[in-house]
Design a protein around this motif. Structure first.
Motif, PDB file in Angstrom:
ATOM      1  N   GLY A  12      -7.068  -0.611  -8.572  1.00  0.00           N
ATOM      2  CA  GLY A  12      -6.243  -1.364  -8.803  1.00  0.00           C
ATOM      3  C   GLY A  12      -6.401  -3.187  -7.860  1.00  0.00           C
ATOM      4  O   GLY A  12      -7.919  -2.726  -8.228  1.00  0.00           O
ATOM      5  N   ALA A  13      -5.541  -3.861  -7.710  1.00  0.00           N
ATOM      6  CA  ALA A  13      -5.799  -4.866  -7.260  1.00  0.00           C
ATOM      7  C   ALA A  13      -6.664  -4.578  -5.513  1.00  0.00           C
ATOM      8  O   ALA A  13      -8.147  -5.208  -5.666  1.00  0.00           O
ATOM      9  N   TRP A  14      -6.404  -3.812  -5.056  1.00  0.00           N
ATOM     10  CA  TRP A  14      -6.997  -3.306  -3.337  1.00  0.00           C
ATOM     11  C   TRP A  14      -8.128  -2.471  -3.357  1.00  0.00           C
ATOM     12  O   TRP A  14      -9.248  -2.965  -3.017  1.00  0.00           O
ATOM     13  N   GLY A  15      -8.052  -1.622  -4.344  1.00  0.00           N
ATOM     14  CA  GLY A  15      -9.463  -0.868  -4.808  1.00  0.00           C
ATOM     15  C   GLY A  15     -10.591  -1.827  -4.913  1.00  0.00           C
ATOM     16  O   GLY A  15     -11.907  -1.597  -5.072  1.00  0.00           O
ATOM     17  N   PRO A  33     -12.040   4.104 -12.421  1.00  0.00           N
ATOM     18  CA  PRO A  33     -10.436   3.702 -12.102  1.00  0.00           C
ATOM     19  C   PRO A  33     -10.672   5.723 -12.939  1.00  0.00           C
ATOM     20  O   PRO A  33     -11.759   5.825 -13.496  1.00  0.00           O
ATOM     21  N   ARG A  34      -8.663   5.820 -13.435  1.00  0.00           N
ATOM     22  CA  ARG A  34      -8.475   6.600 -13.199  1.00  0.00           C
ATOM     23  C   ARG A  34      -8.658   7.078 -14.927  1.00  0.00           C
ATOM     24  O   ARG A  34      -8.598   8.345 -15.467  1.00  0.00           O
ATOM     25  N   ARG A  35      -9.038   5.816 -15.633  1.00  0.00           N
ATOM     26  CA  ARG A  35      -7.858   5.850 -16.411  1.00  0.00           C
ATOM     27  C   ARG A  35      -9.196   5.880 -17.530  1.00  0.00           C
ATOM     28  O   ARG A  35     -10.123   4.495 -16.882  1.00  0.00           O
ATOM     29  N   ALA A  36     -10.244   6.023 -18.680  1.00  0.00           N
ATOM     30  CA  ALA A  36     -11.288   5.711 -19.085  1.00  0.00           C
ATOM     31  C   ALA A  36     -10.990   4.209 -19.949  1.00  0.00           C
ATOM     32  O   ALA A  36     -11.886   3.854 -19.805  1.00  0.00           O
ATOM     33  N   ALA A  50      -6.121  -6.797 -15.540  1.00  0.00           N
ATOM     34  CA  ALA A  50      -5.120  -6.522 -15.563  1.00  0.00           C
ATOM     35  C   ALA A  50      -4.159  -6.570 -13.784  1.00  0.00           C
ATOM     36  O   ALA A  50      -3.443  -6.694 -13.871  1.00  0.00           O
ATOM     37  N   TYR A  51      -5.137  -6.570 -12.925  1.00  0.00           N
ATOM     38  CA  TYR A  51      -4.721  -6.402 -11.956  1.00  0.00           C
ATOM     39  C   TYR A  51      -5.523  -7.234 -10.307  1.00  0.00           C
ATOM     40  O   TYR A  51      -4.601  -7.539  -9.090  1.00  0.00           O
ATOM     41  N   LEU A  52      -6.816  -8.068 -10.790  1.00  0.00           N
ATOM     42  CA  LEU A  52      -6.702  -9.043 -10.110  1.00  0.00           C
ATOM     43  C   LEU A  52      -8.233 -10.474 -10.966  1.00  0.00           C
ATOM     44  O   LEU A  52      -9.384 -10.304 -11.064  1.00  0.00           O
ATOM     45  N   GLN A  80      -5.418   4.209  -4.173  1.00  0.00           N
ATOM     46  CA  GLN A  80      -4.703   4.402  -5.160  1.00  0.00           C
ATOM     47  C   GLN A  80      -3.073   4.818  -4.163  1.00  0.00           C
ATOM     48  O   GLN A  80      -3.587   4.769  -2.614  1.00  0.00           O
ATOM     49  N   PRO A  81      -2.107   4.302  -4.640  1.00  0.00           N
ATOM     50  CA  PRO A  81      -1.215   4.615  -3.951  1.00  0.00           C
ATOM     51  C   PRO A  81      -1.334   5.752  -3.394  1.00  0.00           C
ATOM     52  O   PRO A  81      -1.375   6.911  -3.575  1.00  0.00           O
ATOM     53  N   ALA A  82       0.049   5.847  -2.497  1.00  0.00           N
ATOM     54  CA  ALA A  82      -0.001   6.927  -1.286  1.00  0.00           C
ATOM     55  C   ALA A  82       0.578   8.260  -1.937  1.00  0.00           C
ATOM     56  O   ALA A  82       0.080   9.228  -1.330  1.00  0.00           O
ATOM     57  N   PRO A 135      -3.801  -6.761   8.160  1.00  0.00           N
ATOM     58  CA  PRO A 135      -3.358  -7.637   6.878  1.00  0.00           C
ATOM     59  C   PRO A 135      -4.332  -8.238   5.591  1.00  0.00           C
ATOM     60  O   PRO A 135      -5.150  -9.648   6.073  1.00  0.00           O
ATOM     61  N   SER A 136      -4.273  -7.882   4.167  1.00  0.00           N
ATOM     62  CA  SER A 136      -5.013  -7.939   3.829  1.00  0.00           C
ATOM     63  C   SER A 136      -4.849  -8.414   1.959  1.00  0.00           C
ATOM     64  O   SER A 136      -4.369  -7.456   1.804  1.00  0.00           O
ATOM     65  N   PHE A 137      -4.169  -9.253   1.689  1.00  0.00           N
ATOM     66  CA  PHE A 137      -3.516  -9.323   0.222  1.00  0.00           C
ATOM     67  C   PHE A 137      -5.283  -9.340  -0.479  1.00  0.00           C
ATOM     68  O   PHE A 137      -6.135 -10.201  -0.230  1.00  0.00           O
ATOM     69  N   ALA A 138      -5.106  -8.760  -1.533  1.00  0.00           N
ATOM     70  CA  ALA A 138      -6.308  -8.018  -2.004  1.00  0.00           C
ATOM     71  C   ALA A 138      -6.880  -9.348  -3.147  1.00  0.00           C
ATOM     72  O   ALA A 138      -7.733 -10.033  -2.865  1.00  0.00           O
ATOM     73  N   ALA A 139      -6.323 -10.554  -3.350  1.00  0.00           N
ATOM     74  CA  ALA A 139      -6.627 -11.574  -4.446  1.00  0.00           C
ATOM     75  C   ALA A 139      -7.535 -12.639  -2.630  1.00  0.00           C
ATOM     76  O   ALA A 139      -8.504 -12.979  -3.011  1.00  0.00           O
ATOM     77  N   SER A 252       3.618 -10.732  -1.039  1.00  0.00           N
ATOM     78  CA  SER A 252       3.760  -9.729  -0.449  1.00  0.00           C
ATOM     79  C   SER A 252       4.897  -9.456  -1.842  1.00  0.00           C
ATOM     80  O   SER A 252       5.946  -9.351  -1.623  1.00  0.00           O
ATOM     81  N   ARG A 253       4.697  -8.183  -2.062  1.00  0.00           N
ATOM     82  CA  ARG A 253       5.435  -7.436  -3.539  1.00  0.00           C
ATOM     83  C   ARG A 253       6.482  -6.571  -2.761  1.00  0.00           C
ATOM     84  O   ARG A 253       7.555  -6.785  -3.256  1.00  0.00           O
ATOM     85  N   ASN A 254       6.457  -5.958  -1.326  1.00  0.00           N
ATOM     86  CA  ASN A 254       7.130  -5.891  -0.926  1.00  0.00           C
ATOM     87  C   ASN A 254       8.512  -6.733  -0.386  1.00  0.00           C
ATOM     88  O   ASN A 254       9.845  -6.614  -0.248  1.00  0.00           O
ATOM     89  N   ARG A 275       5.836  -2.954 -12.271  1.00  0.00           N
ATOM     90  CA  ARG A 275       5.651  -1.529 -11.755  1.00  0.00           C
ATOM     91  C   ARG A 275       5.047  -1.219 -10.031  1.00  0.00           C
ATOM     92  O   ARG A 275       5.145  -0.850  -9.247  1.00  0.00           O
ATOM     93  N   SER A 276       4.335  -2.676  -9.872  1.00  0.00           N
ATOM     94  CA  SER A 276       3.641  -2.065  -8.551  1.00  0.00           C
ATOM     95  C   SER A 276       4.160  -2.389  -7.235  1.00  0.00           C
ATOM     96  O   SER A 276       3.953  -1.615  -6.466  1.00  0.00           O
ATOM     97  N   VAL A 277       5.691  -2.864  -7.578  1.00  0.00           N
ATOM     98  CA  VAL A 277       6.558  -3.035  -6.556  1.00  0.00           C
ATOM     99  C   VAL A 277       7.414  -1.435  -6.417  1.00  0.00           C
ATOM    100  O   VAL A 277       7.768  -0.927  -5.298  1.00  0.00           O
ATOM    101  N   ALA A 278       7.023   0.072  -7.197  1.00  0.00           N
ATOM    102  CA  ALA A 278       7.857   1.013  -6.733  1.00  0.00           C
ATOM    103  C   ALA A 278       7.456   1.854  -5.708  1.00  0.00           C
ATOM    104  O   ALA A 278       7.878   2.132  -4.977  1.00  0.00           O
ATOM    105  N   GLU A 279       6.349   1.493  -5.331  1.00  0.00           N
ATOM    106  CA  GLU A 279       5.332   1.898  -4.029  1.00  0.00           C
ATOM    107  C   GLU A 279       6.400   1.902  -2.561  1.00  0.00           C
ATOM    108  O   GLU A 279       6.721   2.841  -2.307  1.00  0.00           O
ATOM    109  N   GLY A 280       7.179  -0.287  -2.811  1.00  0.00           N
ATOM    110  CA  GLY A 280       7.636   0.380  -2.191  1.00  0.00           C
ATOM    111  C   GLY A 280       9.015   0.929  -1.521  1.00  0.00           C
ATOM    112  O   GLY A 280       9.453   1.227  -0.672  1.00  0.00           O
TER     113      GLY A 280
END
Ligand SMILES: NC(=O)C1=CN([C@@H]2O[C@H](COP(=O)(O)OP(=O)(O)OC[C@H]3O[C@@H](n4cnc5c(N)ncnc54)[C@H](OP(=O)(O)O)[C@@H]3O)[C@@H](O)[C@H]2O)C=CC1
Ligand SMILES: O=C(CO)COP(=O)(O)O
Length: 330
Positions: A12-15, A33-36, A50-52, A80-82, A135-139, A252-254, A275-280
């Motif tokens: 994802g963005a952070w990885g 990445p988890r998907r081929a 997709a992410y960065l 990956q998400p927690a 404090p670290s926005f991936a982008a 911030s997505r949150n 979709r990414s905001v769902a983690e919050g």
């Protein structure tokens, strides 16, 4: 101790940003990445569109889909998400070859209220654990903009080796020996950011946001202390540092999730669009579960959790927060 071979779990963005940063620091880096299909896309475009988007991937970055091969490293960074961390630990345990485990996800397990370092101790006991937060926005970090993070662990030699392995240019990891405080800080700030977004979205003003950040800092400090962390950690990068970043920026997505809710957008519509905001949402539930279980008073986090469960209650919840009895600041 030299940590030359670094693997990153999750593209994802952070990885992806962490893989880019580790490579710039001179490490031999593998991104898993988890998907081929995503692996093929990354290999083809040499960019994580997709992410960065907009940050090229160096040709020397290995893209690996075989988990066993990815885990054959000196340090493995989990990004990956927690909520998927326990599953990762279970899959990784039989394949673990002695790497240090760096937890770069920010969250608490929703079902159990467990911190990720507690899950690792149960499900991946062979791995020495370090928490990466702050404090670290991936982008921004991936573009080489100045970024300081906390690396926290019980083993000073490992923390120092990781600092040396990842530091480069304007990316500066600071060491800490309070992994619990750092982990609690990173998880709870996501919930406080949602609260700040709600307040801004409702037009309640910047005074209100500043009060929320300050009272939120007191809440997260209580939780960190109850879990065995130290209060001073909350005054550092993972605590106040990440609150300042996240709670004051609509990047911030949150915060943006909270803002949209405050503006009256239906939660389902917000989640469908991003979709990414769902983690919050899951983190808010997890923090509420944990606070209730161990008897820590967290009125702001509790209100956020109830608003996300029942968005129609938003005005009542804000009124109730404002009507809380006045007491001495502590
Ligand atoms: N973005 C940021 O600026 C920062 C994020 N973090 C933390 O890093 C963690 C990852 O966030 P981030 O990179 O932003 O996430 P993104 O929203 O950018 O990407 C989501 C990631 O989650 C993966 N994912 C989705 N479903 C599953 C699943 N069922 N099992 C395993 N992985 C899944 C996605 O893989 P797929 O594409 O295959 O669906 C993708 O890699 C979070 O805990 C976040 O709090 C920390 C600091 C900064
Ligand atoms: O953790 C982050 C910055 O430190 C990213 O915050 P968001 O997940 O709210 O975008």
């Amino acid at each position: 101790m030299s940590l030359q071979r670094i693997s990153v779990i999750g593209a994802g963005a952070w990885g992806t940003a962490l893989a880019i940063l580790a490579q710039r620091a001179g490490r031999d880096v593998t991104l898993w990445p988890r998907r081929a299909e995503q692996a093929d896309a990354l290999r083809g475009a040499r960019e994580n569109a997709a992410y960065l988007p907009g940050v090229p991937l160096d040709p020397g970055l290995h893209i690996e889909t075989d988990l066993a091969r990815a885990l054959d490293a000196d340090a493995v960074l989990y990004a990956q998400p927690a909520q998927h961390f326990r599953g990762f630990c279970r899959n990784a345990a039989p394949l673990w070859k002695g790497a240090a485990l760096v937890i770069a996800a920010k969250g608490i397990e929703c079902e159990t209220g467990a911190l990720l370092n507690e899950i690792a101790a149960e499900a991946l006991a062979a791995a020495p654990v370090v928490i990466l937060s702050g404090p670290s926005f991936a982008a921004e970090a991936a573009r080489g903009l100045p970024t300081a993070v906390a690396l926290a662990g019980d083993r000073a030699d490992l923390v120092e080796a990781l600092m040396a392995a990842l530091a480069h240019g304007a990316f500066r990891p600071y060491g800490s020996d309070d992994p619990i405080g750092v982990e609690v800080a990173g998880a709870v700030k996501n919930v406080l950011a949602i609260a700040c977004g709600i307040v801004l979205g409702k037009g309640l003003g910047e005074n209100a946001r500043a009060a929320l950040i300050t009272r939120g800092l007191a809440e997260v400090t209580r939780l960190a202390l109850a879990k065995g962390g130290r209060a001073e950690t909350l005054m550092g990068l993972a605590g106040i540092g990440d609150l300042i970043l996240t709670c004051t920026s609509l990047k911030s997505r949150n915060t943006s999730l909270g803002f949209d809710l405050g503006q009256g957008k239906p939660l389902a519509e917000i989640l469908a669009a991003r979709r990414s905001v769902a983690e919050g949402v899951t983190t808010a539930a997890a923090v509420a579960t944990l606070a209730a279980r161990i008897g820590v008073e967290m009125p702001i986090a509790g209100a956020v959790h109830r608003i996300l469960a029942e968005p129609a209650a938003i005005d009542d919840e804000i009124r109730a927060l404002l009507a809380r009895p006045l007491k001495r600041e502590s």
